[in-house]
Scaffold this motif. Structure first.
Motif, PDB file in Angstrom:
ATOM      1  N   MET A   1       0.854  -1.176   0.000  1.00  0.00           N
ATOM      2  CA  MET A   1       0.000   0.000   0.000  1.00  0.00           C
ATOM      3  C   MET A   1       0.900   1.240   0.000  1.00  0.00           C
ATOM      4  O   MET A   1       1.794   1.362   0.813  1.00  0.00           O
ATOM      5  N   ASN A   2       0.641   2.173  -0.915  1.00  0.00           N
ATOM      6  CA  ASN A   2       1.474   3.369  -0.986  1.00  0.00           C
ATOM      7  C   ASN A   2       0.853   4.513  -0.180  1.00  0.00           C
ATOM      8  O   ASN A   2      -0.223   4.378   0.391  1.00  0.00           O
ATOM      9  N   ASP A   3       1.555   5.649  -0.157  1.00  0.00           N
ATOM     10  CA  ASP A   3       1.096   6.797   0.637  1.00  0.00           C
ATOM     11  C   ASP A   3      -0.270   7.312   0.184  1.00  0.00           C
ATOM     12  O   ASP A   3      -1.092   7.707   1.005  1.00  0.00           O
ATOM     13  N   ASP A   4      -0.506   7.306  -1.147  1.00  0.00           N
ATOM     14  CA  ASP A   4      -1.818   7.753  -1.654  1.00  0.00           C
ATOM     15  C   ASP A   4      -2.931   6.840  -1.151  1.00  0.00           C
ATOM     16  O   ASP A   4      -4.000   7.312  -0.765  1.00  0.00           O
ATOM     17  N   ASP A   5      -2.677   5.536  -1.169  1.00  0.00           N
ATOM     18  CA  ASP A   5      -3.679   4.583  -0.674  1.00  0.00           C
ATOM     19  C   ASP A   5      -3.930   4.794   0.814  1.00  0.00           C
ATOM     20  O   ASP A   5      -5.071   4.752   1.265  1.00  0.00           O
ATOM     21  N   ASP A   6      -2.852   5.008   1.576  1.00  0.00           N
ATOM     22  CA  ASP A   6      -2.996   5.256   3.012  1.00  0.00           C
ATOM     23  C   ASP A   6      -3.803   6.524   3.267  1.00  0.00           C
ATOM     24  O   ASP A   6      -4.684   6.543   4.128  1.00  0.00           O
ATOM     25  N   GLU A   7      -3.515   7.559   2.494  1.00  0.00           N
ATOM     26  CA  GLU A   7      -4.230   8.835   2.652  1.00  0.00           C
ATOM     27  C   GLU A   7      -5.713   8.669   2.311  1.00  0.00           C
ATOM     28  O   GLU A   7      -6.587   9.180   3.020  1.00  0.00           O
ATOM     29  N   ARG A   8      -5.999   7.948   1.245  1.00  0.00           N
ATOM     30  CA  ARG A   8      -7.387   7.699   0.831  1.00  0.00           C
ATOM     31  C   ARG A   8      -8.119   6.894   1.905  1.00  0.00           C
ATOM     32  O   ARG A   8      -9.261   7.189   2.252  1.00  0.00           O
ATOM     33  N   LEU A   9      -7.439   5.900   2.455  1.00  0.00           N
ATOM     34  CA  LEU A   9      -8.013   5.080   3.522  1.00  0.00           C
ATOM     35  C   LEU A   9      -8.287   5.922   4.765  1.00  0.00           C
ATOM     36  O   LEU A   9      -9.358   5.819   5.371  1.00  0.00           O
ATOM     37  N   ASP A  10      -7.333   6.780   5.124  1.00  0.00           N
ATOM     38  CA  ASP A  10      -7.521   7.678   6.280  1.00  0.00           C
ATOM     39  C   ASP A  10      -8.736   8.574   6.080  1.00  0.00           C
ATOM     40  O   ASP A  10      -9.564   8.728   6.982  1.00  0.00           O
ATOM     41  N   ARG A  11      -8.851   9.185   4.891  1.00  0.00           N
ATOM     42  CA  ARG A  11      -9.988  10.075   4.615  1.00  0.00           C
ATOM     43  C   ARG A  11     -11.316   9.319   4.694  1.00  0.00           C
ATOM     44  O   ARG A  11     -12.296   9.825   5.228  1.00  0.00           O
ATOM     45  N   ALA A  12     -11.330   8.107   4.164  1.00  0.00           N
ATOM     46  CA  ALA A  12     -12.571   7.325   4.171  1.00  0.00           C
ATOM     47  C   ALA A  12     -12.978   6.970   5.600  1.00  0.00           C
ATOM     48  O   ALA A  12     -14.143   7.139   5.981  1.00  0.00           O
ATOM     49  N   PHE A  13     -12.041   6.491   6.406  1.00  0.00           N
ATOM     50  CA  PHE A  13     -12.395   6.126   7.772  1.00  0.00           C
ATOM     51  C   PHE A  13     -12.757   7.350   8.606  1.00  0.00           C
ATOM     52  O   PHE A  13     -13.663   7.288   9.436  1.00  0.00           O
ATOM     53  N   LEU A  14     -12.075   8.476   8.378  1.00  0.00           N
ATOM     54  CA  LEU A  14     -12.446   9.705   9.084  1.00  0.00           C
ATOM     55  C   LEU A  14     -13.853  10.151   8.688  1.00  0.00           C
ATOM     56  O   LEU A  14     -14.638  10.577   9.534  1.00  0.00           O
ATOM     57  N   ALA A  15     -14.172  10.033   7.404  1.00  0.00           N
ATOM     58  CA  ALA A  15     -15.512  10.412   6.949  1.00  0.00           C
ATOM     59  C   ALA A  15     -16.565   9.515   7.595  1.00  0.00           C
ATOM     60  O   ALA A  15     -17.622   9.987   8.019  1.00  0.00           O
ATOM     61  N   LEU A  16     -16.269   8.239   7.716  1.00  0.00           N
ATOM     62  CA  LEU A  16     -17.234   7.295   8.281  1.00  0.00           C
ATOM     63  C   LEU A  16     -17.287   7.333   9.809  1.00  0.00           C
ATOM     64  O   LEU A  16     -18.152   6.686  10.409  1.00  0.00           O
ATOM     65  N   ALA A  17     -16.409   8.107  10.418  1.00  0.00           N
ATOM     66  CA  ALA A  17     -16.421   8.217  11.886  1.00  0.00           C
ATOM     67  C   ALA A  17     -17.627   9.013  12.378  1.00  0.00           C
ATOM     68  O   ALA A  17     -18.008   8.911  13.541  1.00  0.00           O
ATOM     69  N   ASP A  18     -18.252   9.763  11.500  1.00  0.00           N
ATOM     70  CA  ASP A  18     -19.398  10.598  11.874  1.00  0.00           C
ATOM     71  C   ASP A  18     -20.698   9.826  11.657  1.00  0.00           C
ATOM     72  O   ASP A  18     -20.932   9.300  10.564  1.00  0.00           O
ATOM     73  N   PRO A  19     -21.572   9.775  12.665  1.00  0.00           N
ATOM     74  CA  PRO A  19     -22.813   9.002  12.524  1.00  0.00           C
ATOM     75  C   PRO A  19     -23.763   9.528  11.440  1.00  0.00           C
ATOM     76  O   PRO A  19     -24.465   8.729  10.800  1.00  0.00           O
ATOM     77  N   VAL A  20     -23.774  10.834  11.213  1.00  0.00           N
ATOM     78  CA  VAL A  20     -24.640  11.378  10.158  1.00  0.00           C
ATOM     79  C   VAL A  20     -24.145  10.896   8.796  1.00  0.00           C
ATOM     80  O   VAL A  20     -24.943  10.474   7.942  1.00  0.00           O
ATOM     81  N   ARG A  21     -22.841  10.914   8.589  1.00  0.00           N
ATOM     82  CA  ARG A  21     -22.301  10.462   7.300  1.00  0.00           C
ATOM     83  C   ARG A  21     -22.509   8.961   7.117  1.00  0.00           C
ATOM     84  O   ARG A  21     -22.790   8.501   6.007  1.00  0.00           O
ATOM     85  N   ARG A  22     -22.388   8.192   8.210  1.00  0.00           N
ATOM     86  CA  ARG A  22     -22.667   6.750   8.094  1.00  0.00           C
ATOM     87  C   ARG A  22     -24.129   6.524   7.710  1.00  0.00           C
ATOM     88  O   ARG A  22     -24.444   5.655   6.888  1.00  0.00           O
ATOM     89  N   ALA A  23     -25.026   7.313   8.280  1.00  0.00           N
ATOM     90  CA  ALA A  23     -26.447   7.202   7.936  1.00  0.00           C
ATOM     91  C   ALA A  23     -26.664   7.556   6.462  1.00  0.00           C
ATOM     92  O   ALA A  23     -27.477   6.929   5.770  1.00  0.00           O
ATOM     93  N   MET A  24     -25.938   8.543   5.975  1.00  0.00           N
ATOM     94  CA  MET A  24     -26.053   8.921   4.567  1.00  0.00           C
ATOM     95  C   MET A  24     -25.553   7.791   3.671  1.00  0.00           C
ATOM     96  O   MET A  24     -26.187   7.476   2.654  1.00  0.00           O
TER      97      MET A  24
END
Length: 121
Positions: A1-24
């Motif tokens: 996994m490269n840095d871009d993949d790690d960054e994309r993964l971080d953004r996705a998990f951070l986005a999903l950390a919010d319950p409103v976004r998970r509901a969306m």
């Protein structure tokens, strides 16, 4: 996994950390929706919903298209599949470790009970 993949993964998990976004994301799994439709079950402004959608877009989890006057939001199933793949890799490793531990415990228990040994010695 490269840095871009790690960054994309971080953004996705951070986005999903919010319950409103998970509901969306859950709502979008049933099909595309407008910001108004995404706002319906929440007691937040449409502007706040738009900001949540932007976070999901920046994380690569959703896309928006133009359909006449509407701008529906679509879930990117491929992005979720990548997250699931990442999780599954570690889940499978953990399961293998548990199976090895189960085998070791069974072996120890059988040894203590004298099962599986030739008792002629």
């Amino acid at each position: 996994m490269n840095d871009d993949d790690d960054e994309r993964l971080d953004r996705a998990f951070l986005a999903l950390a919010d319950p409103v976004r998970r509901a969306m994301v859950a709502r979008l799994s049933r099909g595309p929706a407008t910001v108004n439709e995404l706002a319906e079950p929440h007691s937040i402004s449409k502007q706040a919903v738009s900001k949540h959608v932007q976070v999901l877009e920046q994380a690569g989890l959703v896309t928006r298209t133009r359909d006449a006057q509407r701008r529906p939001v679509h879930l990117d199933a491929g992005a979720l599949e990548r997250l699931t793949g990442w999780i599954d890799r570690y889940r499978l490793d953990a399961e293998r470790n548990y199976r090895r531990l189960d085998g070791l415990l069974t072996s120890i228990t059988n040894h203590e009970k004298g099962i599986g040994h030739d008792e002629r010695t």
